[in-house]
Design an enzyme around this catalytic site. Structure first.
Site, mmCIF file in Angstrom:
data_model
loop_
_atom_site.group_PDB
_atom_site.id
_atom_site.type_symbol
_atom_site.label_atom_id
_atom_site.label_comp_id
_atom_site.label_asym_id
_atom_site.label_seq_id
_atom_site.Cartn_x
_atom_site.Cartn_y
_atom_site.Cartn_z
ATOM 1 N N TYR A 109 -2.689 -1.582 10.407
ATOM 2 C CA TYR A 109 -2.814 -1.816 8.962
ATOM 3 C C TYR A 109 -1.575 -1.282 8.228
ATOM 4 C CZ TYR A 109 -4.255 -1.516 4.127
ATOM 5 O OH TYR A 109 -4.274 -1.638 2.763
ATOM 6 N N SER A 153 0.860 -1.186 0.000
ATOM 7 C CA SER A 153 0.000 0.000 0.000
ATOM 8 C C SER A 153 0.897 1.236 0.000
ATOM 9 C CB SER A 153 -0.841 0.003 1.276
ATOM 10 O OG SER A 153 -1.508 1.240 1.439
HETATM 11 N N1 NAP Z 1 -8.491 -0.226 -1.725
HETATM 12 C C1 NAP Z 1 -7.474 0.481 -1.271
HETATM 13 O O1 NAP Z 1 -7.592 1.689 -1.047
HETATM 14 C C2 NAP Z 1 -6.154 -0.195 -1.044
HETATM 15 C C3 NAP Z 1 -5.027 0.623 -0.946
HETATM 16 C C4 NAP Z 1 -3.794 0.032 -0.715
HETATM 17 C C5 NAP Z 1 -3.704 -1.351 -0.587
HETATM 18 N N2 NAP Z 1 -4.825 -2.118 -0.689
HETATM 19 C C6 NAP Z 1 -4.670 -3.559 -0.537
HETATM 20 O O2 NAP Z 1 -5.243 -4.216 -1.639
HETATM 21 C C7 NAP Z 1 -5.602 -5.545 -1.274
HETATM 22 C C8 NAP Z 1 -7.004 -5.814 -1.737
HETATM 23 O O3 NAP Z 1 -7.902 -4.962 -1.035
HETATM 24 P P1 NAP Z 1 -9.170 -4.300 -1.728
HETATM 25 O O4 NAP Z 1 -9.045 -2.854 -1.601
HETATM 26 O O5 NAP Z 1 -9.393 -4.903 -3.041
HETATM 27 O O6 NAP Z 1 -10.336 -4.697 -0.689
HETATM 28 P P2 NAP Z 1 -11.405 -5.873 -0.699
HETATM 29 O O7 NAP Z 1 -12.344 -5.724 -1.833
HETATM 30 O O8 NAP Z 1 -11.960 -5.908 0.680
HETATM 31 O O9 NAP Z 1 -10.523 -7.158 -0.975
HETATM 32 C C9 NAP Z 1 -9.890 -7.869 0.037
HETATM 33 C C10 NAP Z 1 -9.772 -9.286 -0.439
HETATM 34 O O10 NAP Z 1 -9.041 -10.037 0.528
HETATM 35 C C11 NAP Z 1 -9.746 -11.225 0.812
HETATM 36 N N3 NAP Z 1 -9.491 -11.638 2.182
HETATM 37 C C12 NAP Z 1 -9.568 -10.905 3.318
HETATM 38 N N4 NAP Z 1 -9.311 -11.674 4.380
HETATM 39 C C13 NAP Z 1 -9.039 -12.918 3.904
HETATM 40 C C14 NAP Z 1 -8.719 -14.164 4.496
HETATM 41 N N5 NAP Z 1 -8.609 -14.305 5.837
HETATM 42 N N6 NAP Z 1 -8.524 -15.231 3.707
HETATM 43 C C15 NAP Z 1 -8.630 -15.119 2.358
HETATM 44 N N7 NAP Z 1 -8.949 -13.983 1.734
HETATM 45 C C16 NAP Z 1 -9.157 -12.901 2.506
HETATM 46 C C17 NAP Z 1 -11.209 -10.888 0.575
HETATM 47 O O11 NAP Z 1 -11.915 -12.053 0.219
HETATM 48 P P3 NAP Z 1 -12.926 -12.845 1.173
HETATM 49 O O12 NAP Z 1 -13.614 -11.843 2.038
HETATM 50 O O13 NAP Z 1 -13.819 -13.554 0.211
HETATM 51 O O14 NAP Z 1 -12.060 -13.782 1.939
HETATM 52 C C18 NAP Z 1 -11.115 -9.969 -0.607
HETATM 53 O O15 NAP Z 1 -11.098 -10.704 -1.815
HETATM 54 C C19 NAP Z 1 -5.419 -5.630 0.241
HETATM 55 O O16 NAP Z 1 -4.201 -6.258 0.550
HETATM 56 C C20 NAP Z 1 -5.370 -4.176 0.656
HETATM 57 O O17 NAP Z 1 -4.664 -3.987 1.850
HETATM 58 C C21 NAP Z 1 -6.032 -1.577 -0.924
#
Ligand code: NAP
Length: 251
Positions: free
Chosen positions: A152, A139
């Site tokens: 986080y 991130s």
């Molecule tokens: N969106 C942002 O602003 C942002 C910015 C920087 C970094 N990120 C990073 O990008 C990545 C994806 O996040 P996102 O923004 O796309 O949010 P998201 O839509 O909530 O995606 C998170 C994903 O992680 C999975 N997940 C969470 N806990 C899990 C577990 N215990 N086992 C297996 N899968 C799990 C969820 O699937 P299930 O719930 O089906 O398990 C979901 O597919 C994350 O690492 C996040 O930290 C996001």
């Protein structure tokens, strides 16, 4: 990495960045397997995108990861790209009389321990492929702390440091180590409101730019950075660290 012809496992592939990237890579001619906990979404992906595969996994369940890694490599022996993208993010209040310790515990398990374990379990398989990639989603908050979500941001800073170190260890092997460091993107990571937050980058724009970076190989020192994350990534180097920290404190 080549943009097509790979067999790619995307954790956290049921929603948000993981799902969008998985679909884009499927459309570019890769065999893509998404993994996550929510079976209803895994089934929806199988139904919506013929040819895409979906497997259930809980990244916080370390005992299950071993069997998961064995099964995936048995079912997909050509697996040569792991996109370790699953993550959770929650706010914490260290001024509370009782700090909720479930948040740091579950966040560290999912964002750090699960990522490290799955990478370690799959690296021998990746090393045996002709050309392979380990990509981990960190991130912009790996580079400037997030006052409302201290754990986080710290998990992402951990991953950044860990990736830099294992990239050096894996020099000279056929495993390329990439860090995907997104800016604030319109997903439901921080709750449903985030998907429509005008301050966040639209998910389709983010995905398009990432695919372009991978396709054109405009990757510097293993970091996959879209333009919008660069002010955070280089805040310290450019003398804006305190200003960005204050901005994040007020978000
Ligand atoms: N969106 C942002 O602003 C942002 C910015 C920087 C970094 N990120 C990073 O990008 C990545 C994806 O996040 P996102 O923004 O796309 O949010 P998201 O839509 O909530 O995606 C998170 C994903 O992680 C999975 N997940 C969470 N806990 C899990 C577990 N215990 N086992 C297996 N899968 C799990 C969820 O699937 P299930 O719930 O089906 O398990 C979901 O597919 C994350 O690492 C996040 O930290 C996001």
């Amino acid at each position: 990495m080549n943009i097509s012809g790979n067999t790619i496992l995307v954790t956290g592939g049921t929603s948000g960045i993981g799902r969008a990237l998985a679909v884009a890579l499927h459309e570019k001619g890769n065999t893509v397997i998404v993994a996550g906990r929510r079976e209803s979404l895994l089934q929806e992906i199988r139904d919506t995108y013929p040819g895409m595969h979906a497997v259930q996994v809980d990244m916080a369940n370390l005992q299950a990861l071993d069997a998961f890694a064995k099964q995936v490599t048995k079912d997909f022996p050509q697996l040569n790209v792991l996109i370790n993208n699953a993550g959770i993010a929650k706010h914490e209040d260290y001024k509370a009389d009782t700090v909720d310790l479930d948040i740091p515990t579950s966040t560290i398990q999912t964002n750090i321990t699960g990522v490290v374990h799955l990478s370690a379990l799959l690296l021998p398989h990746l090393r045996a492929q002709q050309q392979s990639t380990l990509m981990v989603t960190t991130s912009g908050l790996a580079f400037v702390p997030y006052p409302k979500g201290p754990i986080y941001g710290a998990t992402k800073a951990f991953l950044h440091s860990w990736l830099e170190a294992i990239r050096v260890q894996l020099r000279g092997t056929n495993v390329e180590v990439l860090e995907l460091a997104p800016p604030y993107v319109q997903t439901e990571l921080g709750g449903p409101h985030q998907a429509n937050d005008p301050r966040a980058m639209p998910l389709d724009e983010y995905t398009r730019e990432v695919v372009e970076i991978l396709e054109n190989n405009t990757i510097d020192k293993g970091e996959v950075l879209v333009e919008r994350v660069k002010p955070m990534r280089f805040a310290e180097r450019e003398g804006r660290y305190d200003q960005v920290l204050e901005m994040l404190a007020n978000m």
